[in-house]
Write an enzyme that holds these catalytic residues in place. Sequence first.
Site, PDB file in Angstrom:
ATOM      1  N   ARG A 120      11.866  -5.669   4.149  1.00  0.00           N
ATOM      2  CA  ARG A 120      11.744  -4.227   4.405  1.00  0.00           C
ATOM      3  C   ARG A 120      12.669  -3.821   5.562  1.00  0.00           C
ATOM      4  O   ARG A 120      13.335  -2.790   5.499  1.00  0.00           O
ATOM      5  CB  ARG A 120      10.276  -3.879   4.734  1.00  0.00           C
ATOM      6  CG  ARG A 120      10.053  -2.421   5.018  1.00  0.00           C
ATOM      7  CD  ARG A 120       8.615  -2.014   4.804  1.00  0.00           C
ATOM      8  NE  ARG A 120       7.768  -2.368   5.942  1.00  0.00           N
ATOM      9  CZ  ARG A 120       6.450  -2.222   5.945  1.00  0.00           C
ATOM     10  NH1 ARG A 120       5.817  -1.775   4.881  1.00  0.00           N
ATOM     11  NH2 ARG A 120       5.733  -2.536   7.017  1.00  0.00           N
ATOM     12  N   ARG A 138      -0.021  -8.524  13.809  1.00  0.00           N
ATOM     13  CA  ARG A 138      -0.583  -7.508  12.894  1.00  0.00           C
ATOM     14  C   ARG A 138      -1.517  -8.165  11.880  1.00  0.00           C
ATOM     15  O   ARG A 138      -2.567  -7.619  11.538  1.00  0.00           O
ATOM     16  CB  ARG A 138       0.554  -6.755  12.185  1.00  0.00           C
ATOM     17  CG  ARG A 138       1.330  -5.855  13.141  1.00  0.00           C
ATOM     18  CD  ARG A 138       2.667  -5.426  12.576  1.00  0.00           C
ATOM     19  NE  ARG A 138       2.567  -4.520  11.455  1.00  0.00           N
ATOM     20  CZ  ARG A 138       3.569  -4.279  10.602  1.00  0.00           C
ATOM     21  NH1 ARG A 138       4.726  -4.887  10.753  1.00  0.00           N
ATOM     22  NH2 ARG A 138       3.406  -3.432   9.625  1.00  0.00           N
ATOM     23  N   LYS A 142       0.828  -1.215   0.000  1.00  0.00           N
ATOM     24  CA  LYS A 142       0.000   0.000   0.000  1.00  0.00           C
ATOM     25  C   LYS A 142       0.859   1.260   0.000  1.00  0.00           C
ATOM     26  O   LYS A 142       0.612   2.198  -0.749  1.00  0.00           O
ATOM     27  CB  LYS A 142      -0.931   0.042   1.226  1.00  0.00           C
ATOM     28  CG  LYS A 142      -1.853  -1.142   1.369  1.00  0.00           C
ATOM     29  CD  LYS A 142      -2.814  -0.997   2.535  1.00  0.00           C
ATOM     30  CE  LYS A 142      -2.147  -0.911   3.898  1.00  0.00           C
ATOM     31  NZ  LYS A 142      -1.442  -2.133   4.329  1.00  0.00           N
ATOM     32  N   ARG A 162      -9.264   1.042   9.488  1.00  0.00           N
ATOM     33  CA  ARG A 162      -8.845  -0.332   9.765  1.00  0.00           C
ATOM     34  C   ARG A 162      -9.887  -1.079  10.583  1.00  0.00           C
ATOM     35  O   ARG A 162      -9.672  -2.247  10.907  1.00  0.00           O
ATOM     36  CB  ARG A 162      -7.542  -0.302  10.563  1.00  0.00           C
ATOM     37  CG  ARG A 162      -6.278  -0.615   9.738  1.00  0.00           C
ATOM     38  CD  ARG A 162      -5.128  -0.360  10.668  1.00  0.00           C
ATOM     39  NE  ARG A 162      -3.924  -1.066  10.408  1.00  0.00           N
ATOM     40  CZ  ARG A 162      -2.831  -0.495   9.872  1.00  0.00           C
ATOM     41  NH1 ARG A 162      -2.849   0.740   9.452  1.00  0.00           N
ATOM     42  NH2 ARG A 162      -1.725  -1.190   9.765  1.00  0.00           N
ATOM     43  N   ARG A 207      11.704  -0.397  11.760  1.00  0.00           N
ATOM     44  CA  ARG A 207      10.460  -0.374  12.541  1.00  0.00           C
ATOM     45  C   ARG A 207      10.438  -1.527  13.532  1.00  0.00           C
ATOM     46  O   ARG A 207      10.714  -2.665  13.169  1.00  0.00           O
ATOM     47  CB  ARG A 207       9.266  -0.488  11.600  1.00  0.00           C
ATOM     48  CG  ARG A 207       8.923   0.806  10.928  1.00  0.00           C
ATOM     49  CD  ARG A 207       7.831   0.617   9.915  1.00  0.00           C
ATOM     50  NE  ARG A 207       6.627  -0.011  10.462  1.00  0.00           N
ATOM     51  CZ  ARG A 207       5.483  -0.111   9.797  1.00  0.00           C
ATOM     52  NH1 ARG A 207       5.378   0.366   8.581  1.00  0.00           N
ATOM     53  NH2 ARG A 207       4.437  -0.673  10.350  1.00  0.00           N
TER      54      ARG A 207
HETATM   55  P1  AMP Z   1       1.218   0.748   9.451  1.00  0.00           P
HETATM   56  O1  AMP Z   1       2.394   1.647   9.237  1.00  0.00           O
HETATM   57  O2  AMP Z   1       0.020   1.152   8.628  1.00  0.00           O
HETATM   58  O3  AMP Z   1       1.550  -0.707   9.297  1.00  0.00           O
HETATM   59  O4  AMP Z   1       0.770   0.949  10.967  1.00  0.00           O
HETATM   60  C1  AMP Z   1       1.654   0.648  12.028  1.00  0.00           C
HETATM   61  C2  AMP Z   1       0.868   0.516  13.321  1.00  0.00           C
HETATM   62  O5  AMP Z   1       0.226   1.766  13.615  1.00  0.00           O
HETATM   63  C3  AMP Z   1      -0.265  -0.504  13.306  1.00  0.00           C
HETATM   64  O6  AMP Z   1       0.189  -1.813  13.564  1.00  0.00           O
HETATM   65  C4  AMP Z   1      -1.164   0.033  14.416  1.00  0.00           C
HETATM   66  O7  AMP Z   1      -0.621  -0.236  15.694  1.00  0.00           O
HETATM   67  C5  AMP Z   1      -1.066   1.531  14.196  1.00  0.00           C
HETATM   68  N1  AMP Z   1      -2.080   2.011  13.244  1.00  0.00           N
HETATM   69  C6  AMP Z   1      -1.883   2.547  12.009  1.00  0.00           C
HETATM   70  N2  AMP Z   1      -3.028   2.882  11.430  1.00  0.00           N
HETATM   71  C7  AMP Z   1      -4.007   2.527  12.312  1.00  0.00           C
HETATM   72  C8  AMP Z   1      -5.427   2.589  12.273  1.00  0.00           C
HETATM   73  N3  AMP Z   1      -6.078   3.084  11.208  1.00  0.00           N
HETATM   74  N4  AMP Z   1      -6.108   2.145  13.365  1.00  0.00           N
HETATM   75  C9  AMP Z   1      -5.466   1.663  14.437  1.00  0.00           C
HETATM   76  N5  AMP Z   1      -4.141   1.550  14.529  1.00  0.00           N
HETATM   77  C10 AMP Z   1      -3.406   1.982  13.471  1.00  0.00           C
END
Ligand code: AMP
Length: 202
Positions: free
Chosen positions: A127, A150, A13, A88, A139
């Site tokens: 990554r 996740r 994404k 989400r 990360r």
């Molecule tokens: P990402 O970079 O999109 O993989 O997000 C990393 C982490 O941020 C996720 O595993 C969640 O802990 C938190 N996070 C990101 N976006 C959301 C969302 N829309 N709702 C809840 N937690 C989020």
Amino acid sequence: MRLILLGPPGAGKGTQAQRLVDRHGIPQLSTGDMLRAAVQAGTEVGKRAKAVMDAGELVSDAIVNAIVAERIDQPDCANGFILDGYPRTLVQADAVESMLAERGIGLDAVVEFVVDDKALVGRIVKRAEDAKAAGQPVRKDDNPVVFEERLREYYKKTAPLIGYYYAKRLLRSVDGMAGIDTVTAEIEALLAAVTRETVTAK
Ligand code: AMP
């Protein structure tokens, strides 16, 4: 153009969002990036989100909804935006709907990245390796153990959005296992089709 990119972690994404930014000149709104920035800056939100993110769980709907509501009112979002990693949960999806309705705007499409879960963990590990090799911070949640959590969160809380947006006739799917350029071409083709449908409907 207002888009949502939907798919599990590692589906591509972020990579495609970046290409959409370059091509369409609209910003990428990644809640993950915004939360990481808040953690880095040590804000109140960042303090509350950190442990949850490190564990691979979802941050509360109230926190992310507030962050996005504020962000979409920034001037650079006037011509549209790409929501990457948001919504989400169904609660977040309802919040998006209200946010947009209040502003008299709507979504153009929800792009679902269809992927093979077994390949995803490999992408996440890569990554992390790439970030390390480039001297960038790795990360904390990009490791196989947290990744499992996740992915579980995705299936439990996010995957129901596929049906939600299908019912709203907004869902479009792309093969997230194809090469990066092929996925980009698929997305551009579907966006062109959405634009044509909108023009015809007017
Ligand atoms: P990402 O970079 O999109 O993989 O997000 C990393 C982490 O941020 C996720 O595993 C969640 O802990 C938190 N996070 C990101 N976006 C959301 C969302 N829309 N709702 C809840 N937690 C989020």
